[in-house]
Scaffold this motif. Structure first.
Motif, short mmCIF file in Angstrom:
data_model
loop_
_atom_site.label_atom_id
_atom_site.label_comp_id
_atom_site.label_asym_id
_atom_site.label_seq_id
_atom_site.Cartn_x
_atom_site.Cartn_y
_atom_site.Cartn_z
N LYS A 446 103.36 52.21 5.13
CA LYS A 446 102.62 51.94 3.89
C LYS A 446 102.68 50.47 3.49
N GLU A 447 103.72 49.77 3.95
CA GLU A 447 103.90 48.39 3.52
C GLU A 447 102.83 47.46 4.08
N VAL A 448 102.16 47.87 5.16
CA VAL A 448 101.17 46.98 5.78
C VAL A 448 100.06 46.65 4.79
N GLY A 449 99.50 47.68 4.15
CA GLY A 449 98.42 47.45 3.18
C GLY A 449 98.90 46.65 1.98
N ILE A 450 100.10 46.94 1.51
CA ILE A 450 100.65 46.22 0.35
C ILE A 450 100.85 44.75 0.70
N LEU A 451 101.44 44.49 1.88
CA LEU A 451 101.68 43.10 2.28
C LEU A 451 100.38 42.34 2.49
N TRP A 452 99.35 43.01 3.01
CA TRP A 452 98.07 42.33 3.24
C TRP A 452 97.48 41.83 1.93
N ARG A 453 97.66 42.64 0.86
CA ARG A 453 97.12 42.23 -0.44
C ARG A 453 97.98 41.16 -1.09
N LYS A 454 99.29 41.17 -0.82
CA LYS A 454 100.19 40.25 -1.52
C LYS A 454 100.45 38.97 -0.74
N ASP A 455 100.70 39.08 0.55
CA ASP A 455 101.02 37.90 1.36
C ASP A 455 100.64 38.18 2.80
N LYS A 456 99.55 37.57 3.24
CA LYS A 456 99.03 37.85 4.58
C LYS A 456 99.96 37.36 5.68
N TYR A 457 100.70 36.28 5.41
CA TYR A 457 101.66 35.82 6.41
C TYR A 457 102.72 36.88 6.68
N ASP A 458 103.26 37.47 5.61
CA ASP A 458 104.27 38.52 5.77
C ASP A 458 103.69 39.74 6.46
N CYS A 459 102.44 40.04 6.16
CA CYS A 459 101.78 41.18 6.82
C CYS A 459 101.66 40.94 8.32
N VAL A 460 101.27 39.73 8.70
CA VAL A 460 101.14 39.41 10.13
C VAL A 460 102.51 39.47 10.81
N ILE A 461 103.55 38.98 10.12
CA ILE A 461 104.91 39.06 10.67
C ILE A 461 105.29 40.52 10.91
N TRP A 462 104.99 41.39 9.96
CA TRP A 462 105.31 42.82 10.10
C TRP A 462 104.60 43.39 11.32
N VAL A 463 103.31 43.14 11.43
CA VAL A 463 102.52 43.73 12.53
C VAL A 463 102.99 43.19 13.88
N VAL A 464 103.19 41.88 13.97
CA VAL A 464 103.63 41.29 15.25
C VAL A 464 105.00 41.81 15.63
N THR A 465 105.92 41.91 14.65
CA THR A 465 107.25 42.44 14.93
C THR A 465 107.17 43.87 15.43
N PHE A 466 106.36 44.67 14.76
CA PHE A 466 106.22 46.08 15.15
C PHE A 466 105.67 46.20 16.56
N LEU A 467 104.59 45.50 16.85
CA LEU A 467 103.97 45.61 18.18
C LEU A 467 104.89 45.07 19.27
N ALA A 468 105.56 43.94 18.98
CA ALA A 468 106.46 43.37 19.98
C ALA A 468 107.63 44.30 20.27
N ALA A 469 108.21 44.88 19.21
CA ALA A 469 109.36 45.77 19.41
C ALA A 469 108.96 47.07 20.09
N VAL A 470 107.77 47.56 19.80
CA VAL A 470 107.31 48.81 20.41
C VAL A 470 107.03 48.62 21.90
N PHE A 471 106.30 47.57 22.24
CA PHE A 471 105.82 47.44 23.62
C PHE A 471 106.74 46.60 24.50
N LEU A 472 107.46 45.63 23.93
CA LEU A 472 108.32 44.79 24.75
C LEU A 472 109.77 45.27 24.78
N GLY A 473 110.08 46.24 23.95
CA GLY A 473 111.46 46.69 23.85
C GLY A 473 112.13 46.07 22.64
N LEU A 474 113.21 46.69 22.17
CA LEU A 474 113.84 46.23 20.93
C LEU A 474 114.51 44.88 21.07
#
Length: 755
Positions: A446-474
């Motif tokens: 749920k935080e993705v939508g909230i972060l996009w409205r409040k701070d797009k930099y933090d939202c991008v950090i969240w998404v990149v962290t999630f995708l990197a940890a999911v596909f590249l390993g923890l």
């Protein structure tokens, strides 16, 4: 002097430059400690310091003697029993994430609690297994001890693999504890600040996805090997779906039923927590019921389900870590150490704020480091704190870590006496219990939508962290996320916010000219603000923005003027120009000469200050020049740089800034710097920033001080905006009489003489 008038205030004071203000108010020159001073202070030995270090190293000495036994003991016992029951089940469940027999999870839920009781500073967190850490340890275990691909699933072979995996998990845990202990001793508790809340949220959400995928093989009872490599989650899912027809239906049905029951009851606990005296211990009830049903129906023989089996009774002798494993899992251990501390400290901070007591990040590192060293020595795996377990300890009335000791006693009872009762429990039930604790992590989507409205930099950090940890390993994902997060900081500071300011409301307030209509911009004055530190990476951007704001490149203007002077000298020598009272008159037809011919291989001279001492007349660059001589017109005479938001200026940027300011000074533009923080001027003096062209007198307390100084200096007696009336008995104090000017009331200002 300040005179309050209703909701207005009127200030009467002189116009201050930095130097004048410091002289008039007798600024003290403080001694700033050097690195060696801090080092001597750190290693200084005194009875008070020894006592402080002892109390800091053993926090139990501070709180245990003042423990309110009658008021708190009952609450701590009740909380400890509830927490202990949850810790037993989570220890068994999270051991599956480590890919070791479930019984070893009880060791991870026991030893770190004892160590934290002595060395920890938080009163409310429950120390023990955490799913993210368990999964990270499991990744190292699978990489170093892969599954038996040959399919020789004999009991002897399986037992040997389990023993190796237990040793790997213990060694990784031991090494991560050593790293945490070293970080604590070296006072590196601040390291957690480099893991932002967005990064931690994205990382733990990705870890929850990994937990879900890793537990599918237990819920479906499929022989799926572990893949601890980039895109391992894709390979795991491919193996699961390729064998989906071989699913054990009994395990699948049991898992789904347990999941539904756990989720529903946990939702009830959250919704009615104000009315319930204590949360319903659904994990305990489900475990007991599932174990009884499995035992009496004999699921293992009838449906061929995988069960926990016989648990180790008692404790095993402590073992030394495997040196070969330590050499191969340094990266894993560093990641586990940092993530474990970051999660635990974040939770501890929440409860410390709620209950108003301090927690020490460095001491927490020491406590968790020692806990993991001891736990790893007794064949446990990495510990931190599980959010759900800490929530149980705090919500059921836990006051101190006495509740933690009670929970450890519950785990001890299971280890020594009643562990055999869990032998018929299905592993699919433990897998479902592990997934049941992931609700909070999975809801972080749920935080993705909230972060996009409040701070797009933090939202991008969240998404990149999630995708990197999911596909590249923890492990690789965490390193990628930290690097990307630091990159966003560099990008944001490398492209600072710059603006041209104007006076708003004829007062001492200056704002962005694009945001207001009631503005006043002094003629020939540009006010430029940079809202960022200035350093080697953004100094060129700062220079470009400043040149854009003033509308011309000072170096180009300077070179054009020097070229024009060369040409004028040449024409005067040939008699093509004549000096008259009205200026220079051209006496011959103009012939074009190229810049290259004029330069005459002396291009470096063009960057020097213009000199007219050898000319019979002073050139007015704003007037008409002789035919064939063109110089860019400059309509401003002063530039004010607002440095109130510039927190530091490094040496590389200082050199470029000095060069840029000199270029403006050499074309007769006055430079002023306003609002610089304390110590800024001292640093510039130490770095030899000032010379005959750049002087300390350019620094002013505020933008308004600089503006008033410029207006006075530029003969404002003849300006239609302001008029000056000299006060009697004063040589340099004047009264500003406004005429649609800056002030709404007469006030005294001091005319500064150049330094």
């Amino acid at each position: 002097m300040v005179e309050p008038v209703g909701n207005h205030y009127v200030v009467a004071r002189p116009v201050y430059s930095e130097n004048l203000f410091n002289e008039e108010h007798e600024k003290l020159h403080r001694y700033h400690k050097t690195f060696w001073d801090h080092l001597k202070l750190y290693f200084r030995c005194s009875p008070q310091r020894v006592k402080k270090i002892a109390l800091g190293l053993f926090p139990i000495v501070s709180w245990l003697p003042v423990y309110r036994f009658r008021e708190w003991i009952l609450s701590d016992i009740i909380s400890g029993i509830n927490t202990g029951l949850v810790a037993v089940l989570q220890g068994l469940a999270f051991a599956l994430l480590v890919n070791i027999p479930p019984g070893y999870g009880l060791y991870a839920a026991f030893f770190p609690v004892l160590v934290y009781f002595i060395f920890g500073t938080s009163r409310h967190i429950s120390v023990g297994p955490f799913p993210v850490l368990s999964l990270m340890v499991g990744g190292a275990v699978v990489r170093l001890v892969p599954d038996d691909i040959a399919g020789n699933g004999t009991s002897t072979n399986i037992s040997a693999i389990n023993e190796e995996r237990v040793m790997v998990a213990a060694s990784v845990t031991f090494l991560s504890g050593v790293f945490q202990l070293l970080l604590g001793i070296l006072q590196f508790g601040f390291i957690v600040i480099y893991l932002s809340q967005s990064l931690i949220s994205g990382f733990t959400t990705a870890a929850a996805i990994h937990v879900v995928v890793s537990q599918l093989k237990f819920m479906l009872q499929l022989p799926v090997p572990g893949f601890n490599k980039p895109f391992g989650i894709v390979y795991t899912l491919e193996r699961v779906f390729s064998q989906i027809t071989e699913t054990n239906i009994a395990d699948l049905v049991t898992s789904l039923v347990v999941l539904v029951i756990v989720f529903v009851v946990k939702e009830m606990n959250d919704r009615y927590k104000a009315k319930l005296p204590t949360p319903i211990p659904i994990e305990l009830l489900v475990t007991v019921l599932a174990a009884l049903i499995s035992h009496f129906v004999n699921f293992e023989e009838k449906f061929n389900v995988a069960v926990v089996g016989k648990l180790e009774e008692g404790f095993q002798a402590p073992v030394a870590p495997d040196v070969g494993v330590l050499q191969n899992c340094i990266g894993d251990s560093i990641s586990i150490a940092i993530v474990g501390f970051a999660v635990a400290f974040s939770v501890a901070k929440v409860y410390s704020i709620k209950h108003d007591y301090p927690v020490d990040g460095n001491q927490e590192l020491v406590a968790f480091g020692l806990g993991n060293i001891v736990g790893g020595s007794f064949k446990g795996f990495a510990s931190s704190t599980a959010l759900s377990r800490s929530g149980v300890q705090e919500s059921t009335g836990g006051k101190t870590q006495i509740a933690g000791i009670v929970s450890a006693v519950i785990v001890l009872i299971v280890i020594l006496g009643i562990g055999f009762l869990l032998a018929p429990l299905q592993k699919s039930v433990l897998a479902s219990l592990a997934l049941g604790n992931l609700k909070g992590m999975l809801m972080q989507f749920k935080e993705v939508g909230i972060l996009w409205r409040k701070d797009k930099y933090d939202c991008v950090i969240w998404v990149v962290t999630f995708l990197a940890a999911v596909f590249l390993g923890l492990d690789i994902g965490l390193a990628t996320a930290v690097a990307f997060q630091l990159l966003t900081v560099v990008i944001r500071s490398q492209i600072p916010s710059c603006a041209v300011l104007v006076n708003v409301g004829r007062s001492n307030i200056y704002r962005n000219r694009k945001d207001y209509t009631d503005i006043y911009e002094p003629e020939g004055v540009k006010i430029f603000r940079c809202s960022s530190p200035i350093f080697f990476a953004n100094i060129e951007f700062f220079r470009e923005k400043l040149i854009t704001a003033v509308g011309f490149n000072p170096l180009r203007v300077l070179r054009k003027r020097n070229k024009a002077l060369r040409k004028i000298r040449k024409m005067l020598k040939k008699g093509e120009l004549q000096v008259t009272p009205k200026g220079l008159i051209c006496m011959a037809n103009h012939t074009h000469e190229s810049d290259e011919e004029l330069d005459n291989n002396r291009i470096e001279e063009l960057d020097q200050p213009t000199s007219m001492t050898d000319l019979p007349i002073q050139i007015d660059w704003g007037a008409d020049l002789p035919p064939g001589i063109t110089v860019p017109r400059v309509d401003i005479h002063s530039i004010i740089l607002d440095f109130s938001a510039v927190s530091f200026l490094d040496f590389s940027a200082m050199r470029v800034l000095q060069k840029t300011l000199k270029e403006f000074v050499r074309i007769d533009i006055d430079i002023y710097i306003a609002g610089a923080h304390e110590g800024f001027l001292d640093k510039l003096e130490r770095c030899a920033f000032f010379d005959e062209e750049i002087k300390p007198s350019m620094f002013f307390l505020t933008i308004h001080d600089a503006v008033l100084h410029i207006l006075l200096k530029k003969d404002i007696a003849s300006s239609p905006k302001l008029k000056l009336t000299k006060e009697k008995g004063s040589s340099n104090d004047y009264i500003i009489i406004p005429s649609n000017g800056l002030r709404s009331r007469e006030c005294t200002v001091r005319l500064l003489s150049p330094v």
